[in-house]
Design an enzyme around this catalytic site. Structure first.
Site, PDB file in Angstrom:
ATOM      1  N   GLU A  58      51.143 -70.997 -18.808  1.00  0.00           N
ATOM      2  CA  GLU A  58      50.301 -70.712 -20.314  1.00  0.00           C
ATOM      3  C   GLU A  58      51.227 -70.749 -21.239  1.00  0.00           C
ATOM      4  O   GLU A  58      52.481 -69.977 -21.158  1.00  0.00           O
ATOM      5  CB  GLU A  58      49.556 -69.045 -20.121  1.00  0.00           C
ATOM      6  CG  GLU A  58      48.979 -68.900 -21.524  1.00  0.00           C
ATOM      7  CD  GLU A  58      48.065 -67.627 -21.320  1.00  0.00           C
ATOM      8  OE1 GLU A  58      47.607 -67.127 -22.338  1.00  0.00           O
ATOM      9  OE2 GLU A  58      47.742 -67.258 -20.089  1.00  0.00           O
ATOM     10  N   ASP A 117      61.187 -71.030 -26.371  1.00  0.00           N
ATOM     11  CA  ASP A 117      60.270 -72.226 -26.772  1.00  0.00           C
ATOM     12  C   ASP A 117      59.722 -72.893 -25.486  1.00  0.00           C
ATOM     13  O   ASP A 117      60.521 -73.149 -24.567  1.00  0.00           O
ATOM     14  CB  ASP A 117      61.213 -72.934 -27.480  1.00  0.00           C
ATOM     15  CG  ASP A 117      60.019 -74.177 -28.271  1.00  0.00           C
ATOM     16  OD1 ASP A 117      59.249 -74.532 -27.618  1.00  0.00           O
ATOM     17  OD2 ASP A 117      60.491 -74.543 -29.333  1.00  0.00           O
ATOM     18  N   ASP A 139      48.731 -70.619 -32.796  1.00  0.00           N
ATOM     19  CA  ASP A 139      48.878 -70.642 -34.175  1.00  0.00           C
ATOM     20  C   ASP A 139      48.449 -72.075 -34.801  1.00  0.00           C
ATOM     21  O   ASP A 139      49.003 -73.113 -34.350  1.00  0.00           O
ATOM     22  CB  ASP A 139      50.554 -70.365 -34.520  1.00  0.00           C
ATOM     23  CG  ASP A 139      50.747 -70.268 -36.144  1.00  0.00           C
ATOM     24  OD1 ASP A 139      49.943 -70.550 -36.957  1.00  0.00           O
ATOM     25  OD2 ASP A 139      51.570 -69.586 -36.500  1.00  0.00           O
ATOM     26  N   LYS A 143      48.260 -75.278 -43.072  1.00  0.00           N
ATOM     27  CA  LYS A 143      48.542 -76.416 -44.180  1.00  0.00           C
ATOM     28  C   LYS A 143      49.041 -77.760 -43.702  1.00  0.00           C
ATOM     29  O   LYS A 143      49.727 -77.999 -42.634  1.00  0.00           O
ATOM     30  CB  LYS A 143      49.668 -75.590 -44.887  1.00  0.00           C
ATOM     31  CG  LYS A 143      49.309 -74.269 -45.547  1.00  0.00           C
ATOM     32  CD  LYS A 143      50.416 -73.532 -46.312  1.00  0.00           C
ATOM     33  CE  LYS A 143      50.130 -72.301 -46.946  1.00  0.00           C
ATOM     34  NZ  LYS A 143      51.286 -71.613 -47.694  1.00  0.00           N
ATOM     35  N   ASP A 175      39.770 -71.125 -32.367  1.00  0.00           N
ATOM     36  CA  ASP A 175      38.580 -70.743 -33.297  1.00  0.00           C
ATOM     37  C   ASP A 175      38.907 -71.276 -34.736  1.00  0.00           C
ATOM     38  O   ASP A 175      38.197 -70.836 -35.681  1.00  0.00           O
ATOM     39  CB  ASP A 175      38.456 -69.132 -33.317  1.00  0.00           C
ATOM     40  CG  ASP A 175      39.678 -68.318 -33.926  1.00  0.00           C
ATOM     41  OD1 ASP A 175      40.943 -68.521 -33.310  1.00  0.00           O
ATOM     42  OD2 ASP A 175      39.695 -67.557 -34.849  1.00  0.00           O
ATOM     43  N   GLU A 212      39.965 -64.281 -29.131  1.00  0.00           N
ATOM     44  CA  GLU A 212      38.690 -64.747 -29.132  1.00  0.00           C
ATOM     45  C   GLU A 212      37.615 -63.675 -29.579  1.00  0.00           C
ATOM     46  O   GLU A 212      36.595 -63.840 -30.308  1.00  0.00           O
ATOM     47  CB  GLU A 212      38.400 -65.016 -27.616  1.00  0.00           C
ATOM     48  CG  GLU A 212      36.958 -65.425 -27.481  1.00  0.00           C
ATOM     49  CD  GLU A 212      36.448 -65.253 -25.969  1.00  0.00           C
ATOM     50  OE1 GLU A 212      36.197 -66.400 -25.350  1.00  0.00           O
ATOM     51  OE2 GLU A 212      36.386 -64.299 -25.148  1.00  0.00           O
TER      52      GLU A 212
END
Length: 231
Positions: A58, A117, A139, A143, A175, A212
């Site tokens: 994950e 990372d 995230d 922009k 979302d 969520e």
């Protein structure tokens, strides 16, 4: 949009800490996290206390509720949960480590944490070593000038294809309208994964997340993609 995308920067994330850490949180990072850290990128199945039949990854686990949920649903799996945000790491560690046992608690046999990372981990993994992967509510970097920071990026798609086994599943959820459009565009222009349209309701077998729940409260409709790795 994709054609003009710049190469990814050295790091995709911004700050690594939100609100100041409490004493127990700092203790968890200093004492518990090293024992729970994943340290076997070159042979992922060997990175757990007990033998595992499959390995899941994950990327960006947030508060950790989805990672724990999927691990519990798949007890034969070695689960690698990756996150760089310290408050998220503490949230997950607080679920896994009983209070007062920060120095001594035995790590879950089939669960490990990667606190760097995720791209560094993917780079060191061998070909076709993962049975499933997740990218849950990442995230969105909404922009346009930050598009190169989004994990769904041609460079990362190639790496995901390399480390996943043929026929393996990569689940992605978002979302955010900008990210939803972005995933649709980027995955529609690649040929490494089967990329059917997303579901608009959480499919069976998917665990809920706090992001969520926040989306539902604020009236947004999450998209749930299931990408299948082509041979």
């Amino acid at each position: 949009m994709v054609e003009s995308l710049k190469p990814q920067p050295e790091r995709l994330y911004g700050r690594q800490r939100g609100h100041p850490l409490r004493a127990r949180q700092q203790h968890l990072l200093e004492k518990a996290l090293p024992r729970l850290s994943f340290a076997s990128p070159e042979n992922p199945a060997a990175g757990f206390s007990d033998a595992v039949s499959r390995v899941f990854l994950e990327i960006g686990f947030g508060g950790g509720e989805h990672a724990i949920g999927q691990s519990e649903l798949n007890p034969d799996v070695g689960y690698i949960a990756s996150e760089v945000f310290e408050n998220g790491l503490c949230s997950l560690l607080s679920r896994l480590v009983p209070e007062g046992e920060e120095d001594t608690a035995t790590p879950p046999p089939h669960f490990r944490i990667w606190a760097e990372d995720a791209r560094l981990l993917l780079k060191d993994m061998p070909d076709a070593c993962l049975d499933q992967a997740y990218l849950m509510f990442p995230d969105p970097w909404p922009k346009a000038r930050h598009a190169k920071r989004r994990f769904v990026h041609p460079e990362n798609i190639k790496q995901m294809h390399r480390v996943l086994k043929p026929g393996a599943i990569w689940r992605v959820a978002s979302d955010h309208p900008v990210y939803q459009e972005w995933v649709t565009d980027v995955m529609g222009k690649q040929d490494l994964f089967d990329a059917p349209p997303p579901a608009k309701e959480r499919p069976e077998g998917w665990s809920p997340t706090r992001y969520e729940a926040k989306a539902f409260r604020e009236g947004r409709v999450p998209f749930y993609w299931t990408f299948t790795r082509r041979p």
